[in-house]
Design a protein around this motif. Structure first.
Motif, mmCIF file in Angstrom:
data_model
loop_
_atom_site.group_PDB
_atom_site.id
_atom_site.type_symbol
_atom_site.label_atom_id
_atom_site.label_comp_id
_atom_site.label_asym_id
_atom_site.label_seq_id
_atom_site.Cartn_x
_atom_site.Cartn_y
_atom_site.Cartn_z
ATOM 1 N N UNK A 157 0.821 -1.213 0.000
ATOM 2 C CA UNK A 157 0.000 0.000 0.000
ATOM 3 C C UNK A 157 0.858 1.267 0.000
ATOM 4 N N UNK A 158 2.019 1.205 0.651
ATOM 5 C CA UNK A 158 2.882 2.386 0.743
ATOM 6 C C UNK A 158 3.826 2.541 -0.445
ATOM 7 N N UNK A 159 3.889 1.542 -1.307
ATOM 8 C CA UNK A 159 4.831 1.609 -2.427
ATOM 9 C C UNK A 159 4.590 2.787 -3.367
ATOM 10 N N UNK A 160 3.320 3.138 -3.712
ATOM 11 C CA UNK A 160 3.138 4.318 -4.574
ATOM 12 C C UNK A 160 3.726 5.587 -3.978
ATOM 13 N N UNK A 161 3.551 5.775 -2.659
ATOM 14 C CA UNK A 161 4.143 6.941 -2.018
ATOM 15 C C UNK A 161 5.653 6.916 -2.060
ATOM 16 N N UNK A 162 6.233 5.718 -1.871
ATOM 17 C CA UNK A 162 7.684 5.598 -1.964
ATOM 18 C C UNK A 162 8.174 5.932 -3.361
ATOM 19 N N UNK A 163 7.446 5.466 -4.367
ATOM 20 C CA UNK A 163 7.845 5.752 -5.741
ATOM 21 C C UNK A 163 7.726 7.238 -6.062
ATOM 22 N N UNK A 164 6.699 7.892 -5.502
ATOM 23 C CA UNK A 164 6.567 9.346 -5.711
ATOM 24 C C UNK A 164 7.744 10.091 -5.099
ATOM 25 N N UNK A 165 8.164 9.662 -3.897
ATOM 26 C CA UNK A 165 9.335 10.286 -3.280
ATOM 27 C C UNK A 165 10.585 10.056 -4.118
#
Length: 356
Positions: free
Chosen positions: A101-109
């Protein structure tokens, strides 16, 4: 040239014991190659039987019957597995869901950080390449998400197979442990009579496989527990999930440690940035891997470390390609088997030549 080949053939294959060993090896490899998927429950049962043979033998020496010792060991082992399933499994599963679930946020960072690189290093970085890489990562994440959904649907179909395995495997382990001597005698009756060389190789390999399976389980537990404690001390997110991955990674020599480093470093980098906490955590993780490879593995696998690292990697690649997970798991014992056969074969040849 033909005469030279005939001499080589007579020297290497004129011994009946060598021919018997060759026939046994070819038949064994052929059965595993063509039927390894069908034999998966039996392979699991054999691995567990090797693992549980030591405590069963100890209880038998203390005065218990073979049936009672087998029953006690299986009950205790099942209890340990249930504790892990009910206490470790749900937490690791939830952490895995949170990580996805947190991977999209990590990719945005990661994308935002990468976008600043062309300004910092204009001579080395191109903005177009960075945008293309970020877009490629997003597309791959969508593909991974679809694969997770498909895997979840497929896993529902596989629940019936899993439930059957949960019944079959314990039964097979029980009978493999309880009737070990009868089964070994039954196998001996169908083997070739001239199997002295094969017996010599089997005695060596039986001990090797026993030590290997027991050592792998011990290594997985030690590396996983130490990694979990280390990650907890640093307050790393998804610590239990990452520790389980690190523990499981020891099944694949060299390659597993390299692959599992990616999620560990990725999670630590996005949580701590590139500051002191990240580098301290990374160094601690490297120390764990170094101690595992240079201290724990030589202690647990004194014979296996005699294999060259390139031989081990090639064994993982070749046997993994042939038999999947089981090829990877037994890569080192299979490489040791080939080494034992190569070393034992000239002894029979030299004995034959000496007698002649």
């Amino acid at each position: 040239m033909l005469e030279m080949l005939m001499q080589w053939y007579r020297r290497r294959f004129s011994d009946p014991e060598a021919i018997a060993l060759l026939v046994i090896l070819v038949c064994g490899f052929g059965i595993l190659f063509f039927f390894h998927s069908l034999l998966a429950p039996l392979l699991v049962a054999i691995v567990l039987a090797y693992l549980l043979e030591w405590p069963t033998t100890r209880l038998e020496r203390m005065g218990c019957s073979r049936r009672l010792a087998t029953s006690v060991v299986l009950i205790l082992f099942a209890g340990i597995l249930l504790l892990m399933v009910f206490f470790v499994g749900p937490v690791a599963w939830q952490q895995g869901i949170n990580l996805i679930r947190d991977m999209p946020g990590m990719l945005n960072k990661l994308s935002d950080y990468a976008a600043t690189l062309p300004k910092r290093y204009p001579a080395l970085m191109d903005a177009g390449i960075i945008d293309a890489m970020a877009e490629n990562l997003r597309a791959r994440m969508i593909t991974v998400g679809d694969s997770v959904v498909k895997f979840s649907l497929a896993s529902l179909v596989g629940l019936l197979t899993l439930s059957i395995y949960l019944v079959l495997v314990p039964l097979m382990v029980f009978f493999l442990l309880k009737d070990k001597d009868q089964m070994i005698n039954a196998v001996r009756r169908v083997l070739p009579k001239n199997r002295g060389l094969a017996g010599q190789v089997w005695i060596e390999m039986n001990q090797q496989i026993t030590n290997y399976i027991r050592g792998k389980v011990v290594e997985m537990v030690i590396v996983g527990v130490v990694s979990y404690i280390c990650f907890l001390l640093f307050g790393l997110n998804y610590s239990l999930l990452l520790a389980v991955l690190v523990g499981v990674s020891v099944l694949i020599p060299y390659i597993g440690a390299f692959v599992v480093t990616v999620p560990v470093v990725g999670v630590a980098m996005f949580q701590f940035g590139l500051g002191t906490e990240f580098w301290t955590c990374f160094v601690a993780y490297l120390i764990i891997q170094a101690l595992d490879g240079n201290l724990l593995v030589p202690v647990l696998f004194s014979e296996a470390v005699n294999l060259h690292p390139l031989v081990i990697i090639l064994s993982v690649v070749i046997f993994g390609g042939l038999w999947g997970f089981w090829g990877v798991f037994f890569a080192i014992p299979l490489a040791t088997l080939i080494k034992a056969v190569v070393h034992a074969w000239p002894e029979s040849v030299s004995r034959e030549e000496h007698l002649s």
